[in-house]
Enzyme design. Structure first.
Site, PDB file in Angstrom:
ATOM      1  N   ASP A 144      34.173 -45.880  31.750  1.00 43.93           N
ATOM      2  CA  ASP A 144      34.025 -44.716  32.507  1.00 43.93           C
ATOM      3  C   ASP A 144      35.358 -44.401  33.243  1.00 43.93           C
ATOM      4  O   ASP A 144      35.783 -45.056  34.356  1.00 43.93           O
ATOM      5  CB  ASP A 144      32.899 -44.954  33.455  1.00 43.93           C
ATOM      6  CG  ASP A 144      32.630 -43.861  34.453  1.00 43.93           C
ATOM      7  OD1 ASP A 144      33.099 -42.675  34.205  1.00 43.93           O
ATOM      8  OD2 ASP A 144      31.970 -44.254  35.772  1.00 43.93           O
ATOM      9  N   ASP A 200      25.696 -40.852  43.146  1.00 49.29           N
ATOM     10  CA  ASP A 200      27.065 -41.603  42.876  1.00 49.29           C
ATOM     11  C   ASP A 200      28.045 -41.458  43.880  1.00 49.29           C
ATOM     12  O   ASP A 200      28.550 -40.339  44.096  1.00 49.29           O
ATOM     13  CB  ASP A 200      27.486 -41.014  41.505  1.00 49.29           C
ATOM     14  CG  ASP A 200      28.588 -41.928  40.792  1.00 49.29           C
ATOM     15  OD1 ASP A 200      29.140 -42.648  41.699  1.00 49.29           O
ATOM     16  OD2 ASP A 200      28.943 -41.882  39.619  1.00 49.29           O
ATOM     17  N   VAL A 248      30.595 -35.396  33.129  1.00 49.76           N
ATOM     18  CA  VAL A 248      30.064 -36.317  32.017  1.00 49.76           C
ATOM     19  C   VAL A 248      29.739 -37.720  32.676  1.00 49.76           C
ATOM     20  O   VAL A 248      28.825 -38.114  32.197  1.00 49.76           O
ATOM     21  CB  VAL A 248      31.027 -36.427  30.932  1.00 49.76           C
ATOM     22  CG1 VAL A 248      32.333 -37.495  31.306  1.00 49.76           C
ATOM     23  CG2 VAL A 248      30.499 -37.129  29.556  1.00 49.76           C
ATOM     24  N   ASP A 249      30.297 -38.060  33.758  1.00 52.03           N
ATOM     25  CA  ASP A 249      29.853 -39.401  34.483  1.00 52.03           C
ATOM     26  C   ASP A 249      28.396 -39.036  35.101  1.00 52.03           C
ATOM     27  O   ASP A 249      27.555 -39.957  34.945  1.00 52.03           O
ATOM     28  CB  ASP A 249      30.840 -39.621  35.201  1.00 52.03           C
ATOM     29  CG  ASP A 249      31.403 -38.658  36.387  1.00 52.03           C
ATOM     30  OD1 ASP A 249      31.036 -37.574  35.948  1.00 52.03           O
ATOM     31  OD2 ASP A 249      31.917 -39.100  37.410  1.00 52.03           O
TER      32      ASP A 249
END
Lengths: 206, 206
Positions: free
Chosen positions: A5, A90, A74-75
């Site tokens: 990632d 996050d 996208v993460d």
């Protein structure tokens, strides 16, 4: 299979249940025959990975999520894929919050990360160049500059998350995720959330 | 008598009920015989004022406030002197909140100002280089990056102020004070708060 990632500060790797992070310009050599499936939000750091390893597969396009949100990183998509119901926080370079309901992404928002906050204060005035004190008392009004800054940062982030969570379960990930999780009763910390989402997608699609 | 409040971005002036701001390196010439009583949190900008006008009196030391807070900025002290009961929010380069009760300062905290937030997001990633949208809907979860940032900034600041205010009256001042005041029912916007406090002190002491 090695998963990666690529964020805005580090590259995070995942292999056989083990997770670790590396700086973009100091990547370790990986086994040559091991393919790396990666997602990336940072093109520059992506080039660092590609230069150091021959078998890299960008799986950004495979990470699909049911959402109306335009431009979701996208993460964030990958972490959301790991959870069907709850709020995913996050806490890294930025702090993102995303709400999932019955496998559908309902929306989300972006706050600065703790390190970004610290830099921001020192940019305003050298007087405000203080570390964020994780142990600051959030139930009494601060009586000095260091506490006033730590209180301003931590309490505003925590109030936002509380306001979003209400009765929903909270899932924390990212470098400061463990730290924030301890302020909430209905919280789980899982630093493999993005990779769990990636695995879930890849098992189906690849 | 001309009053001046030297901040971290502008110099704010007050004369006969009129208020205006000037950039530190583009100060206009004032009447030579008019003394300027000023407070300052920025030594560099203070030197700009001293270089451009002969009769300047630093009154930082005269701005006293009953408080246990160590290191309270003189501009915050001055604004607090203007109000005996309530929460004073100065929304400028930083956003400060201070609680006054029966003429005594109870404590306060510091958040980044709107412009600092904007710069910070663009530092994290070029993708996050967006203007803060004042009209963003704060009651539904954002569905794109620009809204996600504006929501993250504005709602976190507003939740903090709501949490501090409860039943107390809110007094807003500073460049973004008027903007934030409109989110609260129990709010007054007064961009002369610092000068009112200065006047109150100076009338007694000088």
């Amino acid at each position: 299979m090695l998963l990666c990632d690529i964020g805005n500060t580090f590259l995070h790797f995942y292999h056989k249940g083990r997770i670790w992070k590396e700086k973009p310009y100091a990547l370790t050599k990986k086994k040559e025959n091991l393919p790396i499936y990666y997602i990336s939000v940072n093109e520059r750091f992506e080039r660092c990975l590609l230069a150091s390893h021959p078998h890299c597969v960008n799986v950004n396009e495979h990470i699909e999520l049911q959402t109306q949100y335009v431009g979701l990183g996208v993460d964030r998509k990958a972490a959301c894929r790991a959870i069907d119901n709850g709020v995913i926080i996050d806490a890294g370079s930025a702090i993102t919050a995303d709400v999932m309901q019955e496998g559908v992404h309902i929306g989300g928002y972006i706050m600065p990360g703790l390190e970004a906050y610290r830099r921001m204060y020192s940019d305003i005035s050298p007087v405000l160049n203080r570390e964020i004190e994780p142990g600051v008392n959030l139930s009494i009004l601060p009586q000095n500059t260091a506490d006033a800054i730590s209180f301003g940062v931590l309490k505003s982030v925590i109030l936002m998350i509380k306001n979003t969570s209400r009765t929903k379960k909270l899932y924390f990930t990212g470098g400061d995720g463990k730290f924030f999780a301890r302020f909430f009763e209905n919280a789980i910390y899982d630093n493999t959330l993005v990779f769990k989402g990636m695995q879930k997608v890849l098992e189906k699609q690849i």
